[in-house]
Design a protein around this motif. Structure first.
Motif, PDB file in Angstrom:
ATOM      1  N   LEU A  12       0.828  -1.213   0.000  1.00 36.68           N
ATOM      2  CA  LEU A  12       0.000   0.000   0.000  1.00 36.68           C
ATOM      3  C   LEU A  12       0.860   1.261   0.000  1.00 36.68           C
ATOM      4  CD1 LEU A  12      -2.886  -1.096   2.366  1.00 36.68           C
ATOM      5  CD2 LEU A  12      -3.071  -0.529  -0.072  1.00 36.68           C
ATOM      6  N   ALA A  13       1.990   1.218   0.674  1.00 38.62           N
ATOM      7  CA  ALA A  13       2.892   2.381   0.656  1.00 38.62           C
ATOM      8  C   ALA A  13       3.392   2.644  -0.766  1.00 38.62           C
ATOM      9  CB  ALA A  13       4.062   2.154   1.613  1.00 38.62           C
ATOM     10  N   TYR A  14       3.769   1.593  -1.481  1.00 33.79           N
ATOM     11  CA  TYR A  14       4.173   1.767  -2.886  1.00 33.79           C
ATOM     12  C   TYR A  14       3.008   2.325  -3.709  1.00 33.79           C
ATOM     13  CZ  TYR A  14       8.665  -0.685  -2.485  1.00 33.79           C
ATOM     14  OH  TYR A  14       9.934  -1.055  -2.159  1.00 33.79           O
ATOM     15  N   PHE A  15       1.824   1.778  -3.502  1.00 34.37           N
ATOM     16  CA  PHE A  15       0.653   2.224  -4.262  1.00 34.37           C
ATOM     17  C   PHE A  15       0.361   3.706  -3.993  1.00 34.37           C
ATOM     18  CE2 PHE A  15      -3.998   2.170  -5.242  1.00 34.37           C
ATOM     19  CZ  PHE A  15      -3.882   1.806  -6.574  1.00 34.37           C
ATOM     20  N   HIS A  16       0.472   4.114  -2.761  1.00 34.15           N
ATOM     21  CA  HIS A  16       0.204   5.511  -2.404  1.00 34.15           C
ATOM     22  C   HIS A  16       1.297   6.458  -2.901  1.00 34.15           C
ATOM     23  CE1 HIS A  16      -2.564   3.847   0.915  1.00 34.15           C
ATOM     24  NE2 HIS A  16      -3.248   4.101  -0.191  1.00 34.15           N
ATOM     25  N   GLN A  17       2.465   5.911  -3.210  1.00 37.58           N
ATOM     26  CA  GLN A  17       3.520   6.729  -3.826  1.00 37.58           C
ATOM     27  C   GLN A  17       3.264   6.939  -5.313  1.00 37.58           C
ATOM     28  OE1 GLN A  17       7.651   5.517  -2.908  1.00 37.58           O
ATOM     29  NE2 GLN A  17       6.744   4.326  -1.236  1.00 37.58           N
ATOM     30  N   GLY A  18       2.318   6.176  -5.870  1.00 35.28           N
ATOM     31  CA  GLY A  18       1.988   6.334  -7.278  1.00 35.28           C
ATOM     32  C   GLY A  18       2.378   5.158  -8.158  1.00 35.28           C
ATOM     33  N   TYR A  19       2.992   4.135  -7.575  1.00 33.55           N
ATOM     34  CA  TYR A  19       3.306   2.947  -8.367  1.00 33.55           C
ATOM     35  C   TYR A  19       2.026   2.207  -8.706  1.00 33.55           C
ATOM     36  CZ  TYR A  19       8.131   3.865  -7.235  1.00 33.55           C
ATOM     37  OH  TYR A  19       9.350   4.464  -7.122  1.00 33.55           O
ATOM     38  N   ASN A  20       2.042   1.472  -9.817  1.00 33.95           N
ATOM     39  CA  ASN A  20       0.822   0.774 -10.198  1.00 33.95           C
ATOM     40  C   ASN A  20       0.594  -0.433  -9.284  1.00 33.95           C
ATOM     41  OD1 ASN A  20       1.839  -1.734 -11.452  1.00 33.95           O
ATOM     42  ND2 ASN A  20       2.434  -0.497 -13.217  1.00 33.95           N
ATOM     43  N   CYS A  21      -0.562  -1.035  -9.435  1.00 31.61           N
ATOM     44  CA  CYS A  21      -0.989  -2.122  -8.552  1.00 31.61           C
ATOM     45  C   CYS A  21      -0.048  -3.321  -8.615  1.00 31.61           C
ATOM     46  CB  CYS A  21      -2.422  -2.523  -8.877  1.00 31.61           C
ATOM     47  SG  CYS A  21      -2.773  -2.636 -10.651  1.00 31.61           S
ATOM     48  N   SER A  22       0.385  -3.691  -9.801  1.00 33.68           N
ATOM     49  CA  SER A  22       1.285  -4.822  -9.952  1.00 33.68           C
ATOM     50  C   SER A  22       2.644  -4.529  -9.308  1.00 33.68           C
ATOM     51  CB  SER A  22       1.474  -5.158 -11.438  1.00 33.68           C
ATOM     52  OG  SER A  22       2.280  -6.296 -11.581  1.00 33.68           O
ATOM     53  N   GLN A  23       3.187  -3.361  -9.581  1.00 30.80           N
ATOM     54  CA  GLN A  23       4.452  -2.962  -8.979  1.00 30.80           C
ATOM     55  C   GLN A  23       4.351  -2.972  -7.460  1.00 30.80           C
ATOM     56  OE1 GLN A  23       4.619   0.840 -11.114  1.00 30.80           O
ATOM     57  NE2 GLN A  23       6.698   0.267 -11.769  1.00 30.80           N
ATOM     58  N   ALA A  63      12.492  -5.106  -9.412  1.00 26.42           N
ATOM     59  CA  ALA A  63      11.101  -5.521  -9.184  1.00 26.42           C
ATOM     60  C   ALA A  63      10.130  -4.522  -9.795  1.00 26.42           C
ATOM     61  CB  ALA A  63      10.841  -5.690  -7.687  1.00 26.42           C
ATOM     62  N   LEU A  64      10.425  -3.241  -9.635  1.00 23.31           N
ATOM     63  CA  LEU A  64       9.551  -2.204 -10.206  1.00 23.31           C
ATOM     64  C   LEU A  64       9.518  -2.297 -11.730  1.00 23.31           C
ATOM     65  CD1 LEU A  64      10.499   0.812  -7.926  1.00 23.31           C
ATOM     66  CD2 LEU A  64       8.254  -0.322  -8.031  1.00 23.31           C
ATOM     67  N   MET A  65      10.674  -2.486 -12.335  1.00 26.19           N
ATOM     68  CA  MET A  65      10.733  -2.565 -13.805  1.00 26.19           C
ATOM     69  C   MET A  65      10.048  -3.818 -14.325  1.00 26.19           C
ATOM     70  SD  MET A  65      14.554  -1.066 -14.523  1.00 26.19           S
ATOM     71  CE  MET A  65      14.395  -1.160 -16.304  1.00 26.19           C
ATOM     72  N   LEU A  66      10.312  -4.953 -13.692  1.00 21.28           N
ATOM     73  CA  LEU A  66       9.743  -6.223 -14.142  1.00 21.28           C
ATOM     74  C   LEU A  66       8.220  -6.207 -14.102  1.00 21.28           C
ATOM     75  CD1 LEU A  66      10.355  -9.157 -15.002  1.00 21.28           C
ATOM     76  CD2 LEU A  66      10.375  -9.748 -12.580  1.00 21.28           C
ATOM     77  N   SER A  67       7.655  -5.619 -13.062  1.00 23.53           N
ATOM     78  CA  SER A  67       6.200  -5.637 -12.884  1.00 23.53           C
ATOM     79  C   SER A  67       5.494  -4.439 -13.509  1.00 23.53           C
ATOM     80  CB  SER A  67       5.872  -5.721 -11.388  1.00 23.53           C
ATOM     81  OG  SER A  67       6.481  -4.659 -10.680  1.00 23.53           O
ATOM     82  N   SER A  68       6.238  -3.453 -13.975  1.00 24.15           N
ATOM     83  CA  SER A  68       5.619  -2.216 -14.474  1.00 24.15           C
ATOM     84  C   SER A  68       4.622  -2.402 -15.616  1.00 24.15           C
ATOM     85  CB  SER A  68       6.678  -1.184 -14.855  1.00 24.15           C
ATOM     86  OG  SER A  68       7.445  -1.613 -15.948  1.00 24.15           O
ATOM     87  N   PRO A  69       4.831  -3.296 -16.569  1.00 19.37           N
ATOM     88  CA  PRO A  69       3.853  -3.386 -17.665  1.00 19.37           C
ATOM     89  C   PRO A  69       2.540  -4.056 -17.291  1.00 19.37           C
ATOM     90  CG  PRO A  69       5.677  -4.905 -18.055  1.00 19.37           C
ATOM     91  CD  PRO A  69       5.998  -4.149 -16.809  1.00 19.37           C
ATOM     92  N   LEU A  70       2.469  -4.631 -16.093  1.00 20.20           N
ATOM     93  CA  LEU A  70       1.299  -5.430 -15.735  1.00 20.20           C
ATOM     94  C   LEU A  70       0.219  -4.638 -14.986  1.00 20.20           C
ATOM     95  CD1 LEU A  70       3.220  -8.638 -14.676  1.00 20.20           C
ATOM     96  CD2 LEU A  70       2.163  -8.109 -16.878  1.00 20.20           C
ATOM     97  N   GLY A  71       0.484  -3.396 -14.670  1.00 19.44           N
ATOM     98  CA  GLY A  71      -0.483  -2.592 -13.921  1.00 19.44           C
ATOM     99  C   GLY A  71      -1.703  -2.218 -14.730  1.00 19.44           C
ATOM    100  N   ALA A  72      -2.763  -1.873 -13.997  1.00 18.15           N
ATOM    101  CA  ALA A  72      -4.020  -1.420 -14.595  1.00 18.15           C
ATOM    102  C   ALA A  72      -4.591  -2.464 -15.555  1.00 18.15           C
ATOM    103  CB  ALA A  72      -3.858  -0.071 -15.277  1.00 18.15           C
ATOM    104  N   GLY A  73      -4.489  -3.709 -15.137  1.00 19.62           N
ATOM    105  CA  GLY A  73      -5.039  -4.786 -15.959  1.00 19.62           C
ATOM    106  C   GLY A  73      -4.194  -5.086 -17.174  1.00 19.62           C
ATOM    107  N   ILE A  74      -2.888  -5.098 -17.007  1.00 17.57           N
ATOM    108  CA  ILE A  74      -1.881  -5.351 -18.030  1.00 17.57           C
ATOM    109  C   ILE A  74      -1.876  -4.202 -19.054  1.00 17.57           C
ATOM    110  CG2 ILE A  74      -0.898  -6.944 -19.735  1.00 17.57           C
ATOM    111  CD1 ILE A  74      -2.431  -9.219 -18.323  1.00 17.57           C
ATOM    112  N   GLY A  75      -0.936  -3.300 -18.865  1.00 19.55           N
ATOM    113  CA  GLY A  75      -0.763  -2.194 -19.813  1.00 19.55           C
ATOM    114  C   GLY A  75      -1.952  -1.268 -19.909  1.00 19.55           C
ATOM    115  N   ARG A  76      -2.698  -1.130 -18.822  1.00 19.75           N
ATOM    116  CA  ARG A  76      -3.904  -0.291 -18.755  1.00 19.75           C
ATOM    117  C   ARG A  76      -4.968  -0.726 -19.763  1.00 19.75           C
ATOM    118  NH1 ARG A  76      -6.028   5.268 -18.772  1.00 19.75           N
ATOM    119  NH2 ARG A  76      -6.684   5.613 -16.639  1.00 19.75           N
TER     120      ARG A  76
END
Length: 164
Positions: free
Chosen positions: A13-24, A41-54
């Motif tokens: 939740l701390a990462y999410f509140h900083q603005g990282y996507n849900c997957s990250q 970890a942030l880079m690897l998971s970055s494309p998967l946020g918002a239901g995979i690439g938004r």
């Protein structure tokens, strides 16, 4: 995290509140367990946020959890039996998520019509209290991080083997 009051859900939740996507947010809360740097970890998971690439497909928080499960218990032998083990685990986690939220699809979690989804584009919305209040995303992130913690507790024998 024995001896500490901060849970993986708190970290996510701390990462999410900083603005990282849900997957990250979910995956990076476990970066130490996965022996990855925060950046990796942030880079690897970055494309998967918002239901995979938004695209509002499979929930990004669930995707982050799936990455964790794969890192811990994924197959490295291409046999059907080994693939079946990780697929069974992911389906078990998906069923728990569906039981809690009714679906694993971001579009359905957000109650978006096709027209709304298509009009969104790729730019994420600014985060505000209204943003958080209108979505189940915080709950999804926390729930997936809690499921991730349960993976660590339920499968401790596998954990030491998976990271060798």
């Amino acid at each position: 995290m024995s001896g500490s009051s901060t849970t993986r859900a708190d970290k996510a939740l701390a990462y999410f509140h900083q603005g990282y996507n849900c997957s990250q947010s979910v995956f990076t809360a476990f970066s130490d367990i996965c022996r990855l740097s925060e950046k990796q970890a942030l880079m690897l998971s970055s494309p998967l946020g918002a239901g995979i690439g938004r695209m509002r497909e499979v929930c990004g928080a669930f995707c982050g959890l799936s990455l964790l499960a794969g890192q811990l218990y994924g197959n490295t032998i291409p046999s059907p039996e080994e693939k079946e083990k990780i697929f069974a685990l992911i389906q078990h986690l998906a069923n728990a998520f569906k039981q809690e939220f009714g679906t694993i699809y971001c579009k359905e979690l957000l109650h978006l019509t096709d027209e709304q989804k298509n009009a969104e584009g790729t730019r994420p919305q600014d985060r505000s209290s209204a943003y958080y209040a209108a979505r189940p995303c915080e709950r999804c992130v926390a729930f997936c991080a809690e499921l991730g913690e349960s993976l660590l507790k339920e499968y401790p024998a596998n954990l030491s083997q998976s990271l060798k």
